[in-house]
Design a protein around this motif. Sequence first.
Motif, PDB file in Angstrom:
ATOM      1  N   VAL A   1       3.653   2.894   0.625  1.00  0.00           N
ATOM      2  CA  VAL A   1       2.919   3.593  -0.440  1.00  0.00           C
ATOM      3  C   VAL A   1       3.503   3.235  -1.803  1.00  0.00           C
ATOM      4  CG1 VAL A   1       2.425   5.862  -1.435  1.00  0.00           C
ATOM      5  CG2 VAL A   1       2.170   5.497   1.022  1.00  0.00           C
ATOM      6  N   LEU A   2       4.844   3.246  -1.887  1.00  0.00           N
ATOM      7  CA  LEU A   2       5.463   2.941  -3.182  1.00  0.00           C
ATOM      8  C   LEU A   2       5.154   1.502  -3.599  1.00  0.00           C
ATOM      9  CD1 LEU A   2       8.876   4.763  -2.677  1.00  0.00           C
ATOM     10  CD2 LEU A   2       6.842   5.584  -3.869  1.00  0.00           C
ATOM     11  N   GLN A   3       5.166   0.603  -2.625  1.00  0.00           N
ATOM     12  CA  GLN A   3       4.832  -0.793  -2.935  1.00  0.00           C
ATOM     13  C   GLN A   3       3.390  -0.908  -3.426  1.00  0.00           C
ATOM     14  OE1 GLN A   3       5.847  -2.559   0.843  1.00  0.00           O
ATOM     15  NE2 GLN A   3       7.926  -3.065   0.179  1.00  0.00           N
ATOM     16  N   LYS A   4       2.502  -0.222  -2.730  1.00  0.00           N
ATOM     17  CA  LYS A   4       1.082  -0.246  -3.113  1.00  0.00           C
ATOM     18  C   LYS A   4       0.898   0.214  -4.564  1.00  0.00           C
ATOM     19  CE  LYS A   4      -3.251   2.058  -1.869  1.00  0.00           C
ATOM     20  NZ  LYS A   4      -4.197   0.955  -1.640  1.00  0.00           N
ATOM     21  N   PHE A   5       1.662   1.245  -4.935  1.00  0.00           N
ATOM     22  CA  PHE A   5       1.537   1.780  -6.307  1.00  0.00           C
ATOM     23  C   PHE A   5       2.497   1.068  -7.271  1.00  0.00           C
ATOM     24  CE2 PHE A   5      -0.581   5.156  -4.002  1.00  0.00           C
ATOM     25  CZ  PHE A   5      -1.584   5.534  -4.870  1.00  0.00           C
ATOM     26  N   LYS A   6       3.172   0.041  -6.787  1.00  0.00           N
ATOM     27  CA  LYS A   6       4.096  -0.743  -7.619  1.00  0.00           C
ATOM     28  C   LYS A   6       5.145   0.140  -8.293  1.00  0.00           C
ATOM     29  CE  LYS A   6       0.538  -4.203  -8.551  1.00  0.00           C
ATOM     30  NZ  LYS A   6       0.656  -4.687  -7.137  1.00  0.00           N
ATOM     31  N   VAL A   7       5.648   1.089  -7.531  1.00  0.00           N
ATOM     32  CA  VAL A   7       6.711   1.958  -8.034  1.00  0.00           C
ATOM     33  C   VAL A   7       8.047   1.366  -7.589  1.00  0.00           C
ATOM     34  CG1 VAL A   7       7.788   4.223  -7.808  1.00  0.00           C
ATOM     35  CG2 VAL A   7       5.304   4.037  -8.019  1.00  0.00           C
ATOM     36  N   PRO A   8       8.954   1.041  -8.509  1.00  0.00           N
ATOM     37  CA  PRO A   8      10.249   0.513  -8.096  1.00  0.00           C
ATOM     38  C   PRO A   8      11.056   1.572  -7.336  1.00  0.00           C
ATOM     39  CG  PRO A   8      10.177   0.808 -10.493  1.00  0.00           C
ATOM     40  CD  PRO A   8       8.804   1.111  -9.975  1.00  0.00           C
TER      41      PRO A   8
END
Lengths: 174, 174, 174, 174, 174, 174, 174, 174
Positions: free
Chosen positions: H26-33
Amino acid sequence: MSEMSLVGIVMGSDSDYPVVEEAIRVLQKFKVPYEVKVSSAHRTLERTLSWVKVFEAQGGQVIIAAAGLAAHLPGVVAGSTSLPVIGLPIASGALAGVDALYAIVQMPPGVPVATVGIGAARNAGLLAVQILAAGREPLRSALRTYRRELAEEVERKDLALLTKLSEKAAAGES
Amino acid sequence: MSEMSLVGIVMGSDSDYPVVEEAIRVLQKFKVPYEVKVSSAHRTLERTLSWVKVFEAQGGQVIIAAAGLAAHLPGVVAGSTSLPVIGLPIASGALAGVDALYAIVQMPPGVPVATVGIGAARNAGLLAVQILAAGREPLRSALRTYRRELAEEVERKDLALLTKLSEKAAAGES
Amino acid sequence: MSEMSLVGIVMGSDSDYPVVEEAIRVLQKFKVPYEVKVSSAHRTLERTLSWVKVFEAQGGQVIIAAAGLAAHLPGVVAGSTSLPVIGLPIASGALAGVDALYAIVQMPPGVPVATVGIGAARNAGLLAVQILAAGREPLRSALRTYRRELAEEVERKDLALLTKLSEKAAAGES
Amino acid sequence: MSEMSLVGIVMGSDSDYPVVEEAIRVLQKFKVPYEVKVSSAHRTLERTLSWVKVFEAQGGQVIIAAAGLAAHLPGVVAGSTSLPVIGLPIASGALAGVDALYAIVQMPPGVPVATVGIGAARNAGLLAVQILAAGREPLRSALRTYRRELAEEVERKDLALLTKLSEKAAAGES
Amino acid sequence: MSEMSLVGIVMGSDSDYPVVEEAIRVLQKFKVPYEVKVSSAHRTLERTLSWVKVFEAQGGQVIIAAAGLAAHLPGVVAGSTSLPVIGLPIASGALAGVDALYAIVQMPPGVPVATVGIGAARNAGLLAVQILAAGREPLRSALRTYRRELAEEVERKDLALLTKLSEKAAAGES
Amino acid sequence: MSEMSLVGIVMGSDSDYPVVEEAIRVLQKFKVPYEVKVSSAHRTLERTLSWVKVFEAQGGQVIIAAAGLAAHLPGVVAGSTSLPVIGLPIASGALAGVDALYAIVQMPPGVPVATVGIGAARNAGLLAVQILAAGREPLRSALRTYRRELAEEVERKDLALLTKLSEKAAAGES
Amino acid sequence: MSEMSLVGIVMGSDSDYPVVEEAIRVLQKFKVPYEVKVSSAHRTLERTLSWVKVFEAQGGQVIIAAAGLAAHLPGVVAGSTSLPVIGLPIASGALAGVDALYAIVQMPPGVPVATVGIGAARNAGLLAVQILAAGREPLRSALRTYRRELAEEVERKDLALLTKLSEKAAAGES
Amino acid sequence: MSEMSLVGIVMGSDSDYPVVEEAIRVLQKFKVPYEVKVSSAHRTLERTLSWVKVFEAQGGQVIIAAAGLAAHLPGVVAGSTSLPVIGLPIASGALAGVDALYAIVQMPPGVPVATVGIGAARNAGLLAVQILAAGREPLRSALRTYRRELAEEVERKDLALLTKLSEKAAAGES
């Protein structure tokens, strides 16, 4: 209770208010503007949804939703906003809040509810403040102070108990 | 699957279908017209509400709502109609359906959901038929036949078991 | 309490009456003729079965069965009729109604019981009215009015809470 | 499986048989005449009641009743006889037998069911033998032998484990 | 309380007595000679075992063992006799008797305990009488009378409730 | 497995051995002399009690008692010794070890059992070593080493995961 | 309350003190030097860890850690020492101590907590004494005396109940 | 996996990784480091606390803490930071995650943990994104897109099911 609430508190029934009140006290302590709403996921669903929309549109940042029994309010609110929603299970009826806990925390994938303990209104309020503290340095700093106060309170109580036990011992009770 | 469905079956996720299917088989057996919908209380709430409204307006009589985890679908549907709503808890995840059961059955006062057992899709279908049978004498009569068949099936199984045990005994196994 | 009851209410023990009473009040409010019976699934089984048969023969349409502990009454009634049976679990004893809930809702395939929450007598009454409302337009319409009243009650309470909080704030308490 | 059964075993569904079988093996081991019946508390209630009456009239002494889910069979049988009734909860469905346990053991005052553990068919059979052993000295004596055998089995297993561990140790594995 | 007790009642703590008392009243009503013992599975294990041995040797027929919390008494007694042992779980402490129920009913294979509901002392007494009634025709007959009385009591309560409701209705309350 | 065992491990059934084995491995690792016993609280009670007495008389210091279902063994052992008794609940049967946990941990006042988690044999072994380490400096020191190893294992796994994730990222998978 | 405490008692909140007090009384009775600390796993974690280190360095031998709700204190203490840690779950809030029990007993492999029953402070104290009794013959001997006293208390209560029942019988009450 | 992580994910054991992975996606999908850490509340407590401090000092905003059994990690992390902490209970062992849920959600007043469902890693990730979206309009907008996609997925599945059912019907199966 102000223009531009940051936290919206919604409860399914006004009978939840005595529990929810402690969350409000936390927000007041941290001077976080908030608003309070009684609205139901079943009896006034459309009104609940409207309120969520208006709250979000006017710059609201976090929602606390409290409910007991088959507690659908937090989940239904979470389904209709992209704001973080804090779910507060209220103990009520024969299952003493386990029903509310399960109905709030076990949300299906895609629609999270940030659940706190049964009746844990103080924690619901604090979690809202923690979320708001990102980018609000005074709040972050106030949270650090609060944690120090909590620690000091524990230390004070520790001292008080030791004193009491010593006096008891001195008085020959032990 | 027809003009003028009497029963509407809605489930929160298509992964519930293998369980729900047994309810459909019951409706087919009793030749009750029905329709099936996948729609969520959280992800497609407005669509769910629209479907309920249209279904009721077009003469629908009973709704079966199936969901797992924090199962809000039956309650949310019940909150938006005056039709009887049958809640079917689906076992899913770590709590094996207890979460769904509590989230469906423990509805607050004013918004009942007629709950059946965890995964009890056949009973959900039968309950719908029982509700429809009021004023539909052929359905009532078919239900009586069905109960007789259930009884005969038990009797057949009783006989089969006795026969098996007798044969075993005769074969000197006992 | 009339010739031609539409709803039959049966409870396993007269000690269940204070809970069951709320279901009766709902039926009275909706002017649905009903009758009340104390009869047990264990102590007076044959009498229970006779009552069910007579009730059904005389045009009864829905049965509400209330019981606590190992609550067999709803299931036993459901096994002896093709009418829809509403099961009302009563909290009683050490397990606080979980025993009654499981013993009512987890019926085997073929014999559904429409279960409401533990002690949820009001919902039992409302579910009976919803079932009866099929083909009885005045009842349907009364249910719609009832739902509106529920919604208005929530709105009134919302307003009352806001007013109270504002006054408190004005009084300098917040 | 004989003229004049002393123990009657009734189960709600033939799917319970693989569990119940172990109770039968105990009765066979103790040479206690028994009979087996598949009959339901809901689907074939009158047939169940008739069987109980005939069984009692023909000199039956103890009934073992097995059922799963909302397990009403033991209680319904107990309500229609003054013989001791042993209830055997069967694990089945999402609640894994807790529903059956509660529905069997939590009987209301006046109608006891002698409940054994979930799936504990061997204990159901042994309890029946213990009840019959009053005034049947050979059975009492066989029970004492059985207990001695149980003890010896434990001792044998203890020895076997010790031997295995010693060999492992000798083989340098430990 | 007599020479040659048929039923032995043992409880783990005298604090269980107020619950157990109802079992005693049943035995008195049926004129079954009994004896009462306070003895623990942990604190006075050897004394408990001696008592069981003497009780059995002197012709005792059934044992009722009551205990709360991690209730080992019924199982330990069952392990040391071939008499049928009735286990009576007592609600006590934070788990409200679920601990005692599980610790009594879930016995390992080979050592059954005939478990009744949590706090169900009356049923423990009745089960003892049912077990004794084999070969004691007066007891069997008294049990039948008792069941008739139970049924009549239900009928009386049914009538009383109807009368009350009618009077209320006549008084214009409904 | 030696003269002068410090730890005695007793289990109710040899089927518990595969779980218990991990406790043994801990004792071997710490070079603590131990002995293993299969003996039951119900089937071989007197043998169990004798073993406890001999074990204590020969200088045994700690007992680990493992059992499933209505797990009475730890409590019964604790009732017959003043040594510390570690209770190890074994998951077995429909209740998956909750029955064993409650039956072991909820001991009445005066007879403690030091309970570890369901199936937590490694922790049972470690707790025994911790208890023995008082006054045995080499054991205390070995425990400190063990804790360091645990920490290092976590750190190694942390590093391994980071490496894996980095490689994945480098391989363009993320 | 002395130089060189052998037992350290730490509780998460001074509200736990009324329960914990009974553990202290046991230590006083056995003349075991102890100290008492109020310190939290969350609010004053570092202070808790320091206390553990100092306590261990000064020759402390056993720690009793009491906490309610999500009771992390015993586990966190156990993670920072190689002394045996006794966990005492406190009943508090809607889940009545089941949360605390699970949060204390279900420790991951490598970090045992010796858990006693919910609210079982007396057993926590006794377990500490049992652990200390290794190599302290007077304590061991005092424990034996204590067990004898427990047994005698049961016997006294048995006698008292018999006397009471006899008097009642003599008075014609039975 | 970057300089300046906004989300820190910590898990008690690398065996939790397969569950936690979905939060990462999910974090990767939202490009959240984000960054990932294996560290324990018991075995490497100080290391865990250091990591939290460094993470917060370097501008981290939200922590996800995953653990099973007596899951103390989320609470201990929450006690040492003023950042919002999301607790993710992992199902593991005999209690299937109920232990972890209770140990995470039932935090004492003052130290909230934002709990998601058992194994609900996707929701943990989404909740982190929702919290970060305050003042990050692109994230807020991506969340709105995500919700639309969720809705469309439900609609697609609805259509797919209808099509499948229609084809079945056409093929004469219904």
